[in-house]
Design a protein around this motif. Structure first.
Motif, PDB file in Angstrom:
ATOM      1  N   GLN A   1       0.853  -1.177   0.000  1.00 39.54           N
ATOM      2  CA  GLN A   1       0.000   0.000   0.000  1.00 39.54           C
ATOM      3  C   GLN A   1       0.894   1.233   0.000  1.00 39.54           C
ATOM      4  O   GLN A   1       1.755   1.369   0.863  1.00 39.54           O
ATOM      5  CB  GLN A   1      -0.875   0.005   1.255  1.00 39.54           C
ATOM      6  N   PRO A   2       0.748   2.162  -0.933  1.00 40.55           N
ATOM      7  CA  PRO A   2       1.595   3.343  -0.943  1.00 40.55           C
ATOM      8  C   PRO A   2       1.425   4.159   0.331  1.00 40.55           C
ATOM      9  O   PRO A   2       0.336   4.274   0.873  1.00 40.55           O
ATOM     10  CB  PRO A   2       1.084   4.127  -2.165  1.00 40.55           C
ATOM     11  N   LEU A   3       2.519   4.741   0.816  1.00 41.99           N
ATOM     12  CA  LEU A   3       2.463   5.621   1.969  1.00 41.99           C
ATOM     13  C   LEU A   3       1.724   6.885   1.594  1.00 41.99           C
ATOM     14  O   LEU A   3       1.937   7.437   0.520  1.00 41.99           O
ATOM     15  CB  LEU A   3       3.882   5.972   2.420  1.00 41.99           C
ATOM     16  N   ARG A   4       0.844   7.343   2.456  1.00 42.50           N
ATOM     17  CA  ARG A   4       0.125   8.581   2.209  1.00 42.50           C
ATOM     18  C   ARG A   4       0.723   9.679   3.067  1.00 42.50           C
ATOM     19  O   ARG A   4       0.851   9.535   4.281  1.00 42.50           O
ATOM     20  CB  ARG A   4      -1.362   8.428   2.522  1.00 42.50           C
ATOM     21  N   LEU A   5       1.113  10.784   2.466  1.00 43.15           N
ATOM     22  CA  LEU A   5       1.631  11.939   3.192  1.00 43.15           C
ATOM     23  C   LEU A   5       0.595  13.049   3.114  1.00 43.15           C
ATOM     24  O   LEU A   5       0.320  13.577   2.040  1.00 43.15           O
ATOM     25  CB  LEU A   5       2.957  12.418   2.582  1.00 43.15           C
ATOM     26  N   TRP A   6       0.034  13.395   4.250  1.00 38.76           N
ATOM     27  CA  TRP A   6      -0.992  14.428   4.306  1.00 38.76           C
ATOM     28  C   TRP A   6      -0.357  15.733   4.768  1.00 38.76           C
ATOM     29  O   TRP A   6       0.420  15.762   5.695  1.00 38.76           O
ATOM     30  CB  TRP A   6      -2.095  14.053   5.287  1.00 38.76           C
ATOM     31  N   THR A   7      -0.726  16.838   4.118  1.00 38.38           N
ATOM     32  CA  THR A   7      -0.198  18.135   4.507  1.00 38.38           C
ATOM     33  C   THR A   7      -1.322  19.151   4.702  1.00 38.38           C
ATOM     34  O   THR A   7      -1.160  20.328   4.501  1.00 38.38           O
ATOM     35  CB  THR A   7       0.775  18.667   3.447  1.00 38.38           C
ATOM     36  N   SER A   8      -2.475  18.659   5.084  1.00 40.63           N
ATOM     37  CA  SER A   8      -3.593  19.558   5.354  1.00 40.63           C
ATOM     38  C   SER A   8      -3.415  20.198   6.723  1.00 40.63           C
ATOM     39  O   SER A   8      -2.537  19.845   7.485  1.00 40.63           O
ATOM     40  CB  SER A   8      -4.920  18.790   5.292  1.00 40.63           C
ATOM     41  N   GLY A   9      -4.269  21.158   7.043  1.00 42.75           N
ATOM     42  CA  GLY A   9      -4.100  21.882   8.289  1.00 42.75           C
ATOM     43  C   GLY A   9      -4.677  21.198   9.505  1.00 42.75           C
ATOM     44  O   GLY A   9      -4.477  21.649  10.623  1.00 42.75           O
ATOM     45  N   GLY A  10      -5.409  20.107   9.329  1.00 41.54           N
ATOM     46  CA  GLY A  10      -6.070  19.465  10.461  1.00 41.54           C
ATOM     47  C   GLY A  10      -5.167  18.496  11.186  1.00 41.54           C
ATOM     48  O   GLY A  10      -3.976  18.414  10.965  1.00 41.54           O
ATOM     49  N   GLU A 118      -2.311  -0.102   4.922  1.00 43.16           N
ATOM     50  CA  GLU A 118      -2.404   1.349   4.833  1.00 43.16           C
ATOM     51  C   GLU A 118      -1.553   2.003   5.924  1.00 43.16           C
ATOM     52  O   GLU A 118      -1.623   1.635   7.099  1.00 43.16           O
ATOM     53  CB  GLU A 118      -3.855   1.794   4.970  1.00 43.16           C
ATOM     54  N   ALA A 119      -0.738   2.974   5.528  1.00 43.38           N
ATOM     55  CA  ALA A 119       0.099   3.720   6.470  1.00 43.38           C
ATOM     56  C   ALA A 119       0.028   5.193   6.096  1.00 43.38           C
ATOM     57  O   ALA A 119       0.178   5.542   4.930  1.00 43.38           O
ATOM     58  CB  ALA A 119       1.543   3.226   6.420  1.00 43.38           C
ATOM     59  N   THR A 120      -0.203   6.051   7.079  1.00 47.76           N
ATOM     60  CA  THR A 120      -0.362   7.478   6.802  1.00 47.76           C
ATOM     61  C   THR A 120       0.576   8.293   7.666  1.00 47.76           C
ATOM     62  O   THR A 120       0.602   8.142   8.895  1.00 47.76           O
ATOM     63  CB  THR A 120      -1.808   7.934   7.068  1.00 47.76           C
ATOM     64  N   VAL A 121       1.356   9.159   7.035  1.00 48.33           N
ATOM     65  CA  VAL A 121       2.139  10.169   7.743  1.00 48.33           C
ATOM     66  C   VAL A 121       1.490  11.510   7.425  1.00 48.33           C
ATOM     67  O   VAL A 121       1.463  11.932   6.267  1.00 48.33           O
ATOM     68  CB  VAL A 121       3.615  10.161   7.309  1.00 48.33           C
ATOM     69  N   HIS A 122       0.964  12.145   8.451  1.00 48.14           N
ATOM     70  CA  HIS A 122       0.244  13.408   8.277  1.00 48.14           C
ATOM     71  C   HIS A 122       1.160  14.537   8.750  1.00 48.14           C
ATOM     72  O   HIS A 122       1.408  14.687   9.944  1.00 48.14           O
ATOM     73  CB  HIS A 122      -1.044  13.387   9.093  1.00 48.14           C
ATOM     74  N   ALA A 188      -3.437  -5.155 -13.894  1.00 49.12           N
ATOM     75  CA  ALA A 188      -2.125  -5.660 -14.289  1.00 49.12           C
ATOM     76  C   ALA A 188      -1.007  -4.818 -13.682  1.00 49.12           C
ATOM     77  O   ALA A 188       0.088  -5.325 -13.421  1.00 49.12           O
ATOM     78  CB  ALA A 188      -2.009  -5.682 -15.812  1.00 49.12           C
ATOM     79  N   MET A 189      -1.276  -3.532 -13.453  1.00 51.18           N
ATOM     80  CA  MET A 189      -0.272  -2.668 -12.842  1.00 51.18           C
ATOM     81  C   MET A 189      -0.167  -2.898 -11.337  1.00 51.18           C
ATOM     82  O   MET A 189       0.750  -2.416 -10.693  1.00 51.18           O
ATOM     83  CB  MET A 189      -0.603  -1.189 -13.116  1.00 51.18           C
ATOM     84  N   GLY A 190      -1.170  -3.592 -10.769  1.00 47.55           N
ATOM     85  CA  GLY A 190      -1.176  -3.826  -9.332  1.00 47.55           C
ATOM     86  C   GLY A 190      -2.005  -2.834  -8.548  1.00 47.55           C
ATOM     87  O   GLY A 190      -2.002  -2.836  -7.324  1.00 47.55           O
ATOM     88  N   TRP A 191      -2.751  -1.976  -9.263  1.00 51.04           N
ATOM     89  CA  TRP A 191      -3.592  -0.999  -8.587  1.00 51.04           C
ATOM     90  C   TRP A 191      -4.848  -1.685  -8.066  1.00 51.04           C
ATOM     91  O   TRP A 191      -5.393  -2.600  -8.683  1.00 51.04           O
ATOM     92  CB  TRP A 191      -3.982   0.127  -9.530  1.00 51.04           C
ATOM     93  N   ARG A 192      -5.328  -1.215  -6.905  1.00 51.31           N
ATOM     94  CA  ARG A 192      -6.485  -1.825  -6.269  1.00 51.31           C
ATOM     95  C   ARG A 192      -7.545  -0.781  -5.953  1.00 51.31           C
ATOM     96  O   ARG A 192      -7.242   0.410  -5.808  1.00 51.31           O
ATOM     97  CB  ARG A 192      -6.091  -2.516  -4.957  1.00 51.31           C
ATOM     98  N   ALA A 193      -8.780  -1.239  -5.816  1.00 46.16           N
ATOM     99  CA  ALA A 193      -9.856  -0.351  -5.374  1.00 46.16           C
ATOM    100  C   ALA A 193      -9.491   0.215  -4.010  1.00 46.16           C
ATOM    101  O   ALA A 193      -9.039  -0.503  -3.134  1.00 46.16           O
ATOM    102  CB  ALA A 193     -11.173  -1.118  -5.308  1.00 46.16           C
ATOM    103  N   GLY A 194      -9.670   1.517  -3.836  1.00 45.26           N
ATOM    104  CA  GLY A 194      -9.313   2.169  -2.587  1.00 45.26           C
ATOM    105  C   GLY A 194      -7.970   2.856  -2.627  1.00 45.26           C
ATOM    106  O   GLY A 194      -7.677   3.702  -1.765  1.00 45.26           O
ATOM    107  N   ASP A 195      -7.113   2.521  -3.610  1.00 44.92           N
ATOM    108  CA  ASP A 195      -5.838   3.225  -3.767  1.00 44.92           C
ATOM    109  C   ASP A 195      -6.100   4.674  -4.170  1.00 44.92           C
ATOM    110  O   ASP A 195      -7.111   4.985  -4.804  1.00 44.92           O
ATOM    111  CB  ASP A 195      -4.972   2.558  -4.842  1.00 44.92           C
ATOM    112  N   ASN A 212      -6.312  14.038  -6.493  1.00 47.68           N
ATOM    113  CA  ASN A 212      -6.057  12.662  -6.085  1.00 47.68           C
ATOM    114  C   ASN A 212      -7.308  12.098  -5.473  1.00 47.68           C
ATOM    115  O   ASN A 212      -8.060  12.809  -4.831  1.00 47.68           O
ATOM    116  CB  ASN A 212      -4.869  12.575  -5.118  1.00 47.68           C
ATOM    117  N   ARG A 213      -7.491  10.825  -5.696  1.00 48.54           N
ATOM    118  CA  ARG A 213      -8.743  10.203  -5.241  1.00 48.54           C
ATOM    119  C   ARG A 213      -8.458   8.768  -4.840  1.00 48.54           C
ATOM    120  O   ARG A 213      -7.832   8.063  -5.655  1.00 48.54           O
ATOM    121  CB  ARG A 213      -9.780  10.230  -6.366  1.00 48.54           C
TER     122      ARG A 213
END
Length: 213
Positions: A1-10, A118-122, A188-195, A212-213
């Motif tokens: 699962q790709p790492l998600r980096l969040w930079t929002s203000g919350g 899933e791993a998130t660094v905010h 085939a690329m390895g992408w999944r629903a929810g990515d 991004n979605r």
């Protein structure tokens, strides 16, 4: 699962009991042995050490901490080792900055044992500012230019292995469209629903132009 980096203000809920120090005799490599050692003999990182949402937290040199539950701190400086628990899903690390220094190591999965969940660094806007890297940064800082003898930090992020990480649009994506047509097969690329994917704008550069979605 790709790492998600969040930079929002919350921010997210605080949990200062998320880091556990490993005994000195514990193996340095990730795996079940390390996690068992943590569960059996780990010592919780108490709020008195500065690991709360309103304080700056430092992992000292020579120590290894396992992130096995979500953590919210003002900032996190890693001079020892911070290792993400790859057996846990949906862990979140929230801070104004997360920086490895002085030979410190941040490890979110390895090449042989990537983070499949899933791993998130905010990286949030909270006023915390690193002395050299500034605010809202995830990475490392080294004074190697001033002294080549000094150790350098390491940041490793290994997510789910993908056959392909990007593609091209096979047809114009209209504003408001709920789907896009790609040159390559997503499965085939390895992408999944929810990515989450990034879609670059071709109509000019402007704030918020990438989706991004």
């Amino acid at each position: 699962q790709p790492l998600r980096l969040w930079t929002s203000g919350g921010g997210w809920a605080s949990s200062h009991r998320a880091l556990y120090v490993l005994p000195e005799a514990a193996p340095a490599k990730p795996g079940p042995v390390e996690r068992r050692a943590t569960g059996r003999a780990g010592r919780r990182l108490q709020s008195s050490m500065g690991c709360t949402a309103s304080n700056d937290c430092t992992i000292p040199a020579g120590s290894t901490y396992l992130l096995d539950s979500s953590l919210d701190v003002r900032s996190l400086t890693v001079k020892g080792t911070l290792r993400w628990d790859t057996s846990k899903d949906s862990l979140r690390l929230s801070a104004g900055f997360v920086v490895a220094e002085e030979g410190g190591r941040i490890e979110i999965g390895t090449a042989d044992a990537p983070m499949e969940r899933e791993a998130t660094v905010h990286i949030r806007r909270n006023g915390a500012q690193h002395a050299y890297n500034g605010e809202r940064v995830f990475g490392g800082y080294s004074a190697f230019a001033q002294d080549p003898a000094l150790p350098t930090p390491t940041v490793e992020v290994h997510g789910r292995k993908l056959a392909r990480t990007w593609s091209l649009l096979a047809a114009t994506a209209q504003a408001g469209a709920q789907s896009i047509l790609l040159d390559h097969d997503a499965a085939a690329m390895g992408w999944r629903a929810g990515d989450r994917i990034g879609v670059a704008s071709t109509s000019g550069q402007y704030p918020g132009g990438g989706n991004n979605r």
